[in-house]
Design a protein around this motif. Structure first.
Motif, short mmCIF file in Angstrom:
data_model
loop_
_atom_site.label_atom_id
_atom_site.label_comp_id
_atom_site.label_asym_id
_atom_site.label_seq_id
_atom_site.Cartn_x
_atom_site.Cartn_y
_atom_site.Cartn_z
N ARG A 98 35.28 33.16 36.97
CA ARG A 98 36.48 33.99 37.01
C ARG A 98 37.51 33.33 37.92
O ARG A 98 37.21 32.96 39.06
CB ARG A 98 36.16 35.39 37.53
CG ARG A 98 37.37 36.32 37.56
CD ARG A 98 37.01 37.68 38.13
NE ARG A 98 36.04 38.38 37.30
CZ ARG A 98 36.36 39.12 36.25
NH1 ARG A 98 37.64 39.28 35.91
NH2 ARG A 98 35.43 39.72 35.54
N ILE A 99 38.71 33.17 37.41
CA ILE A 99 39.84 32.65 38.18
C ILE A 99 40.88 33.76 38.23
O ILE A 99 41.40 34.20 37.20
CB ILE A 99 40.42 31.38 37.55
CG1 ILE A 99 39.34 30.30 37.47
CG2 ILE A 99 41.62 30.87 38.34
CD1 ILE A 99 39.80 29.03 36.79
N HIS B 64 40.12 28.50 46.05
CA HIS B 64 40.62 29.69 46.74
C HIS B 64 40.68 30.90 45.83
O HIS B 64 40.80 32.02 46.31
CB HIS B 64 42.01 29.41 47.31
CG HIS B 64 43.04 29.07 46.29
ND1 HIS B 64 43.06 27.85 45.63
CD2 HIS B 64 44.09 29.79 45.79
CE1 HIS B 64 44.08 27.84 44.78
NE2 HIS B 64 44.71 28.99 44.84
N LYS B 65 40.60 30.73 44.52
CA LYS B 65 40.65 31.89 43.63
C LYS B 65 39.63 31.82 42.50
O LYS B 65 39.71 32.62 41.56
CB LYS B 65 42.06 32.06 43.07
CG LYS B 65 42.61 30.86 42.29
CD LYS B 65 44.02 31.18 41.80
CE LYS B 65 44.58 30.05 40.98
NZ LYS B 65 45.94 30.38 40.45
#
Length: 1062
Positions: free
Chosen positions: A313-314, A301-302
């Motif tokens: 990228r988180i 989700h992120k």
């Protein structure tokens, strides 16, 4: 088009509204209160050196607070600096540089103090920094020499700026550097080549830095590349080669990491920030990158992949995102991985932020300041900006770590408390005042408000109030009933009543009542519920050609008590409805659509309470204009560069350019497609064939269609050469049974390679391996005559021109003409039972071609009766077939032939065997069980007995009776059918001897008498049904000669016999 979603700011505003509902109760400004900071600059405040500096600090209080500042923890005397001033009724600092001065001199840490007689509030510590965009140091860069296939890193090393500049790479002519999984820019600005190819030399590479505040771009001196290669020619045909590297002599290599180096590294990130992990690998072929997390899955989700999967990228990192991540770089030569250990730290964040405390004299209360972080933050309390330890002692106050407890509070306890919680990664500062008041309840909003709301919406009824002690608030509906709280209702701390989903029955008068020990206050709100506004027929995306008419529907349903307004936007701006447009209540019509009408159209239906909107996009189609100004340059023996100027794309981007050519030898005036190029280019190197007089033109293509062709270029002729290929689709097939026609697809102008193109045709029998026959042919066919029927030939066709012969051709197998096949062999007809007949056969001995199937024709016959003929076609591999009989007595005649493409060959005919006699027995047994038949047989038996008695008496008296002179001879298979249609099922091989009869069990018995009971029948001979059952009866037969008087008529019937006995 679907209804447009609400913009993100609407959702954000709703969240802020929900947060405001739980906020502390505000003291009315007409009551005494300590200062509260209402606005301040960010902690890291970066300013543009070209502008004046503003450091904001706003506060409220009663009496109005005064302000002063510290700089680097020391008192900042504003009066002594003519450039610095403070805004009126505000603490905001203004530093003016219009009269000179250097902004850098004012960098430092600032803090604002707002003070009145009830306390002092503090701002955050504001770090002031001036934006910097230093110049790039000038340097002379030597050409970078690199071997084709080797990795390469071009370092940017931008000058340190504040904030950090945005890095991007371009050529010195300001063309962007195309990036893909082989060539890409890293997070720190360097440009990475996983492997270098020869075309990388075609441009130079310059690192550019864009600085935010100054809006300037600085460019580093460009790098130029010199690529060493084992294949010096930049052959564009190799770019699409399935193994480009091997084709160019580049050794393939397993992947290795260019960044980060080694097999493991670590990275620290703060909670709430973005985590960016990067892996860039070299290798031949270019490696692919994949990401994994040890012991778990990536947070889908992120987490997102960037830079052609080279970066992970988180967003909004939390503690659970810590752990080990690894990237896997792989190509067909192997794979490697790099492990990155991620540690998540945290600057302090609030668990329980202190809030203003409003107490009545003698009340107890507490201030709580709880925060978390990594490492664990420390908590420091201050009062009126001074450490709590140095403040005068207060017997009513007790400090317990992160909590201050107040008991039996008095007026003297009024103050502003600060909680400062910090660790190595940051700090949080919060102000919370303690106010001691004695105030009865009061309502702060106008009385008897009318609130109109939309059905099914979430709604808030506000009832701002104040009192000290803090009053208790309750809500009632229509002046009766219990307190409204729970279920569809929720009362917030500030007195607002939330109705989670409005229904029609929620309409009415709502009363809020605030009560404390000093009194009571109330207010009323009248709530009306209205139907929502909805667009039930929305405009949809449309594609229209110029000059056509377009209608965008927008039909709306709304509450009739509300005024509806419908208006349109084009490209999110108000639409000007000119004379080509007609706006109606439920639609927008555009007549004579033009290019300027292309864009997005938004229908907005609104009332004073709500609105609905729907958006559609209108695309106006137009084919591109023709390219122009064609030019041929870089003329070479086998290539030329063609350059053109693009025409207008007419609002639809050009996706492709099609280059066509015409030659004046084989097909003059006929244009052929040469190649296709992306719509982003206007120059291309064209690969040419020998001995062609070329002329080129270009066609532009977009989504609408193709442009008119450009005007042709000048002609360019290439030199000749021997053919490099031979004709394709060579075949040898017979058109008659004694010939073979050899055909092929002739070569075109681009494969002839020279004048006088001709073909050397060779053939010979495949079995005999005789010497080759050959002939030179100028066309595309040759017929070989006097060939045997369907024999294989080896065939070769080789191209030749005046410069020489083509390569050795492949040998193709062809066949001479086919003929009709011979009959199928061993055609067998078997009848295993009365229901089916099985057929089997073998392939013809002489197929005389390729068998394409078999044809079976069969017909049922029963004596002279013949049924309808049935035909079946079988595949060439089928040699069996089963026929389901229509009845158990009919026989079948079968005719079978094989087929080639010439037709059906010789046929073979067989008949099914006669059914066994058991059929007669079985059918008789079936009849013999019937009652009527038993009775009939008994009557016949009685008549026969009487007849025998009469005959015996007549013989004993010497009388005579007519006897049939005709001998009973069994019928053969060739005998005609009886009048009743029955058949004799005996065949020639099993025909009984004359004077004998066949028993029911199939044995042959000697007849005891030449007389037949049938001779005594009156109605003729015994009858059989078509199914073989006996239907006759034994009666006395009258002889034909009886009427002629040749014999006595006595005893010719049982009746006469009986009379004679008398």
């Amino acid at each position: 088009m679907a209804r447009q979603q609400l913009p993100p700011w609407v959702h954000a505003a709703f969240l802020l509204w929900l947060l405001s509902l739980g906020g502390a109760i505000e003291i009315p400004m007409d009551l005494s209160q300590p200062p509260t900071i209402t606005k301040q600059s960010v902690k890291d405040h970066i300013v543009d050196p070209r502008d004046n500096i503003l450091i904001e600090c706003e506060a409220k209080g009663n009496p109005a607070p005064s302000f002063h500042w510290t700089r680097n923890s020391r008192f900042f005397n504003i009066a002594k600096d003519p450039r610095v001033s403070m805004r009126r009724r505000s603490g905001t600092l203004v530093i003016d540089f219009r009269s000179g001065g250097r902004p850098e001199e004012y960098e430092g840490e600032y803090q604002c103090f707002a003070r009145n007689k009830f306390g002092t509030a503090l701002s955050n510590r504001i770090r002031l920094q001036v934006s910097k965009s230093p110049l790039w140091p000038k340097e002379n860069l030597d050409p970078v020499v690199v071997q084709e296939g080797a990795p390469l890193t071009l370092q940017c090393n931008p000058p340190p700026g504040l904030p950090s500049p945005v890095i991007f790479w371009m050529s010195s002519s300001m063309e962007p550097i195309a990036q893909d999984k082989r060539v890409s820019q890293g997070h720190h600005g360097d440009l990475y080549f996983s492997n270098v190819v020869l075309q990388d030399m075609q441009t130079d590479y310059s690192c550019n830095a864009r600085f935010h505040f100054t809006h300037t771009i600085q460019q580093k001196n460009p790098f130029t590349l010199k690529v060493l290669t084992n294949h010096p020619y930049n052959d564009s045909s190799l770019r699409n080669h399935p193994d480009m590297y091997s084709a160019r002599g580049v050794a393939e290599r397993t992947p290795s990491f260019m960044y980060p180096q080694g097999t493991a590294s670590s990275q620290m990130v703060l909670r709430g920030m973005d985590l960016l992990l990067e892996c860039i690998a070299s290798g031949v072929p270019t490696p692919d990158i994949a990401w994994y997390k040890k012991g778990g899955d990536l947070p889908s989700h992120k987490a997102k992949f960037e830079n052609f999967n080279k970066a992970l990228r988180i967003t909004n990192v939390s503690e659970e995102d810590s752990g080990e991540y690894f990237c896997l770089a792989s190509n067909k030569m192997g794979s490697i991985r790099h492990t990155i250990s991620v540690r998540v730290k945290a600057a302090p964040y609030w668990l329980d932020e202190p809030k203003n405390l409003i107490l009545a004299p003698g009340e107890d209360g507490r201030l709580v300041c709880r925060a978390n972080g990594n490492p664990k933050p420390t908590v420091e309390w201050m009062v009126n900006g001074e450490p709590l330890q140095s403040a005068p002692p207060n017997p009513n106050r007790e400090v317990a770590g992160d909590t201050i407890i107040f008991r039996d509070t008095q007026i003297s306890s009024r103050a502003v408390y600060q909680c400062n919680t910090s660790n190595e990664h940051g700090y949080l500062l919060a102000n919370a005042f303690v106010s001691v008041l004695d105030v009865p309840p009061r309502m702060l909003s106008p009385r008897n408000q009318l609130i109109r709301v939309i059905l099914y919406n979430r709604t808030r009824l506000d009832c701002p109030f104040f009192g000290s002690p803090i009053p208790t608030l309750r809500w009632f509906k229509n002046g009766q009933g219990s307190n409204l709280d729970g279920g569809n209702y929720h009362v917030y701390e500030n007195g607002s009543l939330e109705i989670k989903m409005i229904r029609k029955e929620d309409q009415g008068i709502y009363t809020c009542v605030a009560t404390n020990i000093l009194g009571k206050a109330e207010n009323q709100v009248r709530l009306e519920v209205k139907d929502p506004t909805r667009i039930y027929q929305m405009p949809e995306d449309q594609v229209a050609k110029k000059g056509t008419t377009v209608q965008l529907p927008c039909r709306v349903k709304h509450d009739p008590s509300l005024k509806l307004t419908v208006h349109w936007l084009k490209d999110d701006e108000p639409l000007y409805v000119g004379n080509r447009m007609k706006k109606e209540d439920d639609s927008l019509t555009i007549f004579g659509v033009a290019e300027r009408d292309q864009g997005s159209y938004t229908c907005i239906a609104s009332t004073e309470l709500d609105k609905d909107l729907a958006k559609a996009y209108l695309t106006v189609l137009g084919r591109p204009d023709r390219p122009r100004d064609l030019e041929l340059t870089d003329l070479a023996e086998r290539s030329v560069r063609l350059t053109w100027t693009p025409g207008d794309d007419n609002n639809s981007p050009i996706t492709d350019y099609v280059v066509q050519f015409e030659e004046d030898q084989f097909q003059p005036g006929v244009w052929h497609d040469h190649s296709k190029f992306p719509g982003s280019v206007n120059s291309a190197v064209l690969q040419l064939s020998p001995y062609v007089n070329y002329q080129f033109r270009v066609i532009a293509v977009n989504e609408v269609g193709s442009s008119h062709p450009s005007l042709p270029s000048e002609r360019y002729r290439t030199s000749g050469a021997p053919p490099e290929s031979n004709p394709t689709d060579v075949k040898g097939e017979g058109t008659r049974k004694n010939n073979m026609e050899i055909t092929w697809t002739p070569m075109n102008a681009t494969s002839a390679f020279g004048p006088n193109l001709r073909y050397i045709v060779k053939w010979r029998r495949r079995e005999t391996r005789d010497t080759w026959n050959n002939v030179t042919v100028w066309g595309s066919r040759y017929v070989v005559g006097q060939t045997p029927v369907y024999v294989p030939y080896e065939i070769r066709v080789q191209a030749e021109n005046d410069f020489g012969k083509g390569p050795e051709p492949e040998t193709i197998i062809g066949y001479s003409g086919e003929d009709l096949p011979s009959a199928p062999r061993r055609f067998r007809v078997r009848q295993p039972n009365l229901e089916t007949i099985n057929l089997e056969w073998d392939h013809p001995e002489h197929p005389n071609g390729i068998l394409i199937g078999y044809t079976l024709k069969y017909v049922a016959f029963n004596g002279t009766k013949v049924g309808k003929q049935i035909a079946e076609n079988f595949s060439p591999n089928q040699t069996k077939f089963t026929v389901q009989r229509a009845d158990p007595v009919s026989r079948y005649r079968f005719t079978l032939s094989a087929r080639t493409q010439v037709g059906n060959g010789e046929a073979v005919t067989e008949e099914s065997p006669a059914p066994p006699n058991e059929a007669y027995t079985n059918n008789q047994a079936d009849i013999a069980t019937q009652g009527w038949f038993i009775g009939l047989m008994c009557a016949i038996a009685l008549l026969v007995l009487i007849l025998l008695i009469v005959c015996f008496i007549k013989r004993s008296r010497g009388g005579k009776y007519p006897v049939r002179e005709k001998k009973d001879v069994p019928l053969g298979p060739e005998d005609p059918k009886e009048d009743d249609g029955s058949f004799d099922y005996s065949d020639e091989d099993n025909k009984p001897l004359q004077g004998s009869q066949t028993s029911l069990d199939g044995t042959i018995k000697q007849q005891e008498s030449d007389d037949s009971l049938v001779d005594y029948g009156e109605g003729g001979e015994g009858q059989f049904n078509e199914d073989g059952s006996f239907i006759g009866q034994y009666t006395v037969k009258k002889d034909k000669e009886e009427t002629e008087g040749n014999e006595s008529s006595e005893a010719t019937s049982p009746v006469n016999a009986i009379y004679s006995l008398a």
